[in-house]
Motif scaffolding. Structure first.
Motif, PDB file in Angstrom:
ATOM      1  N   LEU A  86     -19.559   8.354  11.593  1.00 22.01           N
ATOM      2  CA  LEU A  86     -19.014   9.200  10.542  1.00 22.01           C
ATOM      3  C   LEU A  86     -19.721  10.106   9.681  1.00 22.01           C
ATOM      4  O   LEU A  86     -19.086  11.080   9.217  1.00 22.01           O
ATOM      5  CB  LEU A  86     -18.027   8.189   9.487  1.00 22.01           C
ATOM      6  N   ARG A  87     -21.077   9.912   9.472  1.00 16.55           N
ATOM      7  CA  ARG A  87     -22.057  10.272   8.735  1.00 16.55           C
ATOM      8  C   ARG A  87     -22.362  11.627   9.350  1.00 16.55           C
ATOM      9  O   ARG A  87     -22.426  11.883  10.459  1.00 16.55           O
ATOM     10  CB  ARG A  87     -23.183   9.422   8.757  1.00 16.55           C
ATOM     11  N   GLU A  88     -22.338  12.610   8.130  1.00 17.82           N
ATOM     12  CA  GLU A  88     -22.498  14.185   8.524  1.00 17.82           C
ATOM     13  C   GLU A  88     -21.624  14.856   9.464  1.00 17.82           C
ATOM     14  O   GLU A  88     -21.788  15.759  10.022  1.00 17.82           O
ATOM     15  CB  GLU A  88     -24.078  14.240   8.932  1.00 17.82           C
ATOM     16  N   ARG A  89     -20.398  14.338   9.292  1.00 19.72           N
ATOM     17  CA  ARG A  89     -19.032  14.948  10.103  1.00 19.72           C
ATOM     18  C   ARG A  89     -18.017  15.318   9.118  1.00 19.72           C
ATOM     19  O   ARG A  89     -17.845  14.436   7.871  1.00 19.72           O
ATOM     20  CB  ARG A  89     -18.742  13.942  11.126  1.00 19.72           C
ATOM     21  N   SER A  90     -17.531  16.224   9.262  1.00 18.93           N
ATOM     22  CA  SER A  90     -16.148  16.513   8.321  1.00 18.93           C
ATOM     23  C   SER A  90     -15.050  15.621   8.586  1.00 18.93           C
ATOM     24  O   SER A  90     -14.676  15.058   9.730  1.00 18.93           O
ATOM     25  CB  SER A  90     -15.735  18.095   8.416  1.00 18.93           C
ATOM     26  N   LEU A  91     -14.036  15.402   7.711  1.00 18.54           N
ATOM     27  CA  LEU A  91     -12.923  14.936   7.859  1.00 18.54           C
ATOM     28  C   LEU A  91     -12.054  15.502   8.778  1.00 18.54           C
ATOM     29  O   LEU A  91     -11.471  14.678   9.732  1.00 18.54           O
ATOM     30  CB  LEU A  91     -12.345  14.779   6.510  1.00 18.54           C
ATOM     31  N   GLY A  92     -12.240  16.737   8.809  1.00 18.24           N
ATOM     32  CA  GLY A  92     -11.041  17.320  10.068  1.00 18.24           C
ATOM     33  C   GLY A  92     -11.911  17.069  11.378  1.00 18.24           C
ATOM     34  O   GLY A  92     -11.059  16.984  12.389  1.00 18.24           O
ATOM     35  N   GLU A  93     -12.994  17.077  11.661  1.00 18.33           N
ATOM     36  CA  GLU A  93     -13.699  16.596  12.824  1.00 18.33           C
ATOM     37  C   GLU A  93     -13.267  15.114  13.319  1.00 18.33           C
ATOM     38  O   GLU A  93     -13.003  15.163  14.677  1.00 18.33           O
ATOM     39  CB  GLU A  93     -15.371  17.051  12.689  1.00 18.33           C
ATOM     40  N   PRO A 118      -9.546  15.014  -0.633  1.00 11.41           N
ATOM     41  CA  PRO A 118     -10.149  15.819  -0.029  1.00 11.41           C
ATOM     42  C   PRO A 118      -9.874  16.553   1.218  1.00 11.41           C
ATOM     43  O   PRO A 118      -8.926  15.940   2.104  1.00 11.41           O
ATOM     44  CB  PRO A 118     -11.420  14.723   0.527  1.00 11.41           C
ATOM     45  N   GLY A 119     -10.213  17.678   1.598  1.00 13.21           N
ATOM     46  CA  GLY A 119      -9.886  18.628   2.488  1.00 13.21           C
ATOM     47  C   GLY A 119     -10.692  18.485   3.965  1.00 13.21           C
ATOM     48  O   GLY A 119     -11.547  17.662   3.958  1.00 13.21           O
ATOM     49  N   ALA A 120     -10.129  19.005   4.766  1.00 20.20           N
ATOM     50  CA  ALA A 120     -10.684  18.862   6.055  1.00 20.20           C
ATOM     51  C   ALA A 120     -11.983  19.203   6.400  1.00 20.20           C
ATOM     52  O   ALA A 120     -12.950  18.663   7.127  1.00 20.20           O
ATOM     53  CB  ALA A 120      -9.987  19.621   7.233  1.00 20.20           C
ATOM     54  N   GLN A 121     -12.471  20.028   5.515  1.00 16.81           N
ATOM     55  CA  GLN A 121     -13.988  20.682   5.764  1.00 16.81           C
ATOM     56  C   GLN A 121     -15.060  19.553   4.960  1.00 16.81           C
ATOM     57  O   GLN A 121     -16.255  19.799   5.100  1.00 16.81           O
ATOM     58  CB  GLN A 121     -13.959  21.891   4.977  1.00 16.81           C
ATOM     59  N   THR A 122     -14.579  18.648   4.166  1.00 11.51           N
ATOM     60  CA  THR A 122     -15.298  17.614   3.423  1.00 11.51           C
ATOM     61  C   THR A 122     -16.042  16.783   4.431  1.00 11.51           C
ATOM     62  O   THR A 122     -15.869  16.135   5.356  1.00 11.51           O
ATOM     63  CB  THR A 122     -14.402  16.562   2.707  1.00 11.51           C
ATOM     64  N   LEU A 123     -17.483  17.010   4.080  1.00 12.57           N
ATOM     65  CA  LEU A 123     -18.566  16.294   4.830  1.00 12.57           C
ATOM     66  C   LEU A 123     -18.702  14.898   4.276  1.00 12.57           C
ATOM     67  O   LEU A 123     -18.622  14.607   3.168  1.00 12.57           O
ATOM     68  CB  LEU A 123     -19.797  16.921   4.936  1.00 12.57           C
TER      69      LEU A 123
END
Length: 149
Positions: A86-93, A118-123
């Motif tokens: 999960l690290r360094e990935r966005s919620l959307g990804e 938190p939004g989809a762009q949140t890392l």
């Protein structure tokens, strides 16, 4: 309480200590003695009363969700460091909702505090803690591992 905290900390330096706080002015003293957290029943009671007056349906919902036995919905914390993928990935990804069925309500970051909704762009970063809501099955760490290895 200060004496109890001092003794407990001396017996086990790694112990997670929560101390009851009677007078707000003693909070710093208890923390200096080694308490990780303090809890004031008077302060909590006051906040609860205000919340019931301002948002009675929300309070009722949270009571049902968090306290009633037999309910399937609950909130849990998931540490990003427990799922290295999960690290360094966005919620959307990573699309947690689709993969596990859980809803990310907030993220507690050691650098930014809480990020609510938190939004989809949140890392997601190392040290972050996800506050998620779902059923017991959805929150099962085995299910999370299957989706994020």
């Amino acid at each position: 309480n200060v004496f109890v905290v001092l003794c407990a900390r001396a017996l086990n330096p790694n112990l997670h200590i929560i101390s009851r706080l009677v007078e707000e002015k003693n909070a710093d003293l208890l923390r200096k003695a080694g308490a990780d957290h303090t809890v004031s029943s008077d302060a909590i009671g006051g906040l609860r009363m205000a919340s019931v007056m301002l948002r009675p349906t929300v309070v009722s919902f949270l009571d049902e969700m968090l306290r009633v036995t037999g309910q399937s919905l609950r909130m849990e914390e998931m540490r990003v460091d427990d799922f290295p993928a999960l690290r360094e990935r966005s919620l959307g990804e990573i699309n947690i909702r689709k993969r596990t069925g859980t809803l990310v309500v907030a993220i507690k970051s050691h650098t930014q505090g809480y990020q609510f909704n938190p939004g989809a762009q949140t890392l997601l970063r190392s040290g972050d803690v996800l506050i998620v809501m779902g059923t017991e099955e959805q929150l099962d760490p085995k299910r999370w591992w299957e989706g994020y290895q």
